[in-house]
Enzyme design. Structure first.
Site, PDB file in Angstrom:
ATOM      1  N   ASP A 104       0.939  -1.107  -0.047  1.00  6.85           N
ATOM      2  CA  ASP A 104       0.044   0.047  -0.057  1.00  6.85           C
ATOM      3  C   ASP A 104       0.950   1.219  -0.044  1.00  6.85           C
ATOM      4  OD1 ASP A 104       0.796   0.139   2.578  1.00  6.85           O
ATOM      5  OD2 ASP A 104      -1.024   1.146   3.139  1.00  6.85           O
ATOM      6  N   GLU A 105       2.148   1.327  -0.145  1.00  5.58           N
ATOM      7  CA  GLU A 105       2.923   2.516  -0.139  1.00  5.58           C
ATOM      8  C   GLU A 105       4.160   2.337  -1.275  1.00  5.58           C
ATOM      9  OE1 GLU A 105       5.209   3.133   3.280  1.00  5.58           O
ATOM     10  OE2 GLU A 105       4.910   1.226   4.045  1.00  5.58           O
TER      11      GLU A 105
HETATM   12  P1  TTP Z   1       0.251   0.470   6.903  1.00  8.47           P
HETATM   13  O1  TTP Z   1       0.204   1.327   5.666  1.00  8.47           O
HETATM   14  O2  TTP Z   1       1.198   0.565   8.118  1.00  8.47           O
HETATM   15  O3  TTP Z   1      -1.067   0.872   7.764  1.00  8.47           O
HETATM   16  P2  TTP Z   1      -2.543   0.961   7.411  1.00  8.47           P
HETATM   17  O4  TTP Z   1      -2.504   1.314   5.637  1.00  8.47           O
HETATM   18  O5  TTP Z   1      -3.504  -0.185   7.610  1.00  8.47           O
HETATM   19  O6  TTP Z   1      -3.063   2.443   7.953  1.00  8.47           O
HETATM   20  P3  TTP Z   1      -2.201   3.866   7.808  1.00  8.47           P
HETATM   21  O7  TTP Z   1      -1.533   3.745   6.638  1.00  8.47           O
HETATM   22  O8  TTP Z   1      -3.534   4.728   7.470  1.00  8.47           O
HETATM   23  O9  TTP Z   1      -1.811   4.117   9.185  1.00  8.47           O
HETATM   24  O10 TTP Z   1       0.120  -0.921   6.501  1.00  8.47           O
HETATM   25  C1  TTP Z   1      -0.481  -1.541   5.388  1.00  8.47           C
HETATM   26  C2  TTP Z   1      -1.205  -2.689   5.398  1.00  8.47           C
HETATM   27  O11 TTP Z   1      -0.169  -3.745   5.932  1.00  8.47           O
HETATM   28  C3  TTP Z   1      -2.466  -2.645   6.697  1.00  8.47           C
HETATM   29  O12 TTP Z   1      -3.669  -2.200   5.963  1.00  8.47           O
HETATM   30  C4  TTP Z   1      -2.228  -4.215   7.000  1.00  8.47           C
HETATM   31  C5  TTP Z   1      -0.729  -4.491   6.714  1.00  8.47           C
HETATM   32  N1  TTP Z   1       0.072  -4.568   8.030  1.00  8.47           N
HETATM   33  C6  TTP Z   1       0.181  -5.796   8.765  1.00  8.47           C
HETATM   34  O13 TTP Z   1      -0.337  -6.735   8.465  1.00  8.47           O
HETATM   35  N2  TTP Z   1       0.921  -5.871   9.957  1.00  8.47           N
HETATM   36  C7  TTP Z   1       1.276  -4.709  10.599  1.00  8.47           C
HETATM   37  O14 TTP Z   1       1.931  -4.929  11.411  1.00  8.47           O
HETATM   38  C8  TTP Z   1       1.206  -3.347   9.707  1.00  8.47           C
HETATM   39  C9  TTP Z   1       1.891  -2.229  10.222  1.00  8.47           C
HETATM   40  C10 TTP Z   1       0.595  -3.279   8.571  1.00  8.47           C
HETATM   41 MG    MG Z   2      -1.123   2.456   4.882  1.00 11.25          MG
END
Ligand code: TTP
Ligand code: MG
Length: 355
Positions: A104-105
């Protein structure tokens, strides 16, 4: 020349997708993760659930205690992966230089798209709009002149944020930042920092490089630079798209020059739109066709100058078509590609491009 880097990160990625696909989950605390009874952990939680203190990597059992009325769902990785691909396509429609960090990034180098008339921020907003149109999901972006600052910026106004860190606000932001939020400072380092009375960026800024190296080894130098807004802007890009092409397969074999050339003209304009969007031009035009017996024939030509306009591409494509097409042989596919790409123009960017 200074670069323009965007970091894009989807908001509560897994949880937002579950809310998108289950309208009855919207506006409610949704927790995506492993089983609630035993050893499972939270992958992520919707922003509604975060209000209860639920966060990633927390044991699901703990989440359950904090938020007993939440909606607990198992992850659907296939869906998340296909959304990730859609997002990646949007990124690649803006820049060749994309460095994905996770599903997602990603970092994007959009230096070539920025001009007096087009700020980096407006590019970021366009990307976020395109992602939303394609996936119905919101994201946050950070814009700066290096990678780690762009990443800090994208986290500053989540969800749906668009945040710029430029030379005029960078020190203020870094100095106020809690030390645990600095990229590269984990739990253990954070504790050690605090024992040394380094609680925020301003405290860190007060330390000499040599002293930081003595306490933290090699990482000390990197932290010294990070306290000053200095970091790399080079993306790790393994796959660079070196050409832009479009093709059409016909429903049945075709041998009508007038019709085929009309299609070729449309394809040339589509290629041009794609090049235009990323401010690229190319030096080689290739026409490809497949005959009714599935044989592929191509012919290419070097242009005198880098080209990107639809009419110019078609001009070359038109000539190539007549060279490669056998008058008696019907075809089932026609395509045109522009390759040997280069950025159309460079200019020096200043702080004003951010504003
Ligand atoms: P992130 O981008 O860290 O988190 P997010 O998109 O859920 O929330 P935001 O960016 O708005 O703070 O992580 C992306 C995805 O990766 C998240 O939706 C689920 C997965 N993930 C895990 O499975 N375990 C983890 O410890 C983290 C940090 C993320
Ligand atoms: Mg995210």
């Amino acid at each position: 020349m200074e670069k323009r880097i965007i970091h894009i990160d989807m908001d509560a990625f897994y949880a937002q997708i579950e809310q998108r696909d289950h309208p009855d989950y919207r506006g409610k605390p949704v927790i995506v993760g492993g089983r609630s009874q035993s050893r499972g952990v939270v992958a992520t939680a919707s922003y509604e659930a975060r209000k209860f203190g639920v966060h990633s990597a927390m044991p699901t059992r703990t989440a359950y205690k904090l938020c007993p009325d939440g909606i607990y769902v198992r992850p659907r990785f296939d869906v998340y992966k296909s959304v990730s691909k859609e997002i990646m396509d949007v990124f690649l429609s803006y820049s060749e230089l994309v460095e994905p960090l996770s599903l997602d990034e990603a970092y994007l180098d959009i230096t070539h798209l920025v001009s007096r008339e087009r700020t980096a921020k407006s590019v970021a907003l366009n990307i976020q709009r395109d992602i939303f149109e394609k996936t119905h999901l919101t994201s946050s972006s950070g814009i700066s002149y290096n990678k780690y600052l762009a990443k800090i910026a994208s986290g500053m106004n989540k969800p749906k944020g668009t945040t710029v860190i430029h030379h005029g606000n960078v020190m203020e932001i870094l100095k106020a930042m809690p030390i645990g939020k600095f990229p590269g400072v984990g739990r253990v380092t954070e504790e050690k920092m605090k024992s040394l009375k380094i609680f925020n960026g301003e405290d860190l800024h007060g330390w000499d490089e040599a002293d930081l190296v003595r306490e933290f080894g090699k990482r000390g130098s990197s932290l010294y630079r990070k306290a000053r807004g200095i970091g790399t802007s080079e993306l790790n890009v393994d796959r660079v798209r070196k050409s832009v092409g479009k093709e059409t397969t016909f429903d049945h074999d075709v041998n009508d020059d007038e019709y085929i050339l009309k299609v070729l003209e449309e394809l040339s304009h589509k290629v041009s739109e794609n090049l235009d969007r990323r401010q690229f031009a190319g030096r080689v035009v290739t026409v490809k066709l497949k005959t009714h017996d599935y044989k592929t024939h191509t012919k290419q030509m070097m242009t005198t100058n880098p080209i990107f306009k639809g009419d110019e591409i078609f001009h070359y494509a038109y000539n190539l078509y007549h060279e490669v097409k056998e008058p008696e042989e019907p075809i089932r596919l026609i395509g045109v590609t522009v390759s040997h790409l280069e950025e159309r123009s460079y200019r020096n960017l200043t702080i004003y491009d951010f504003l």
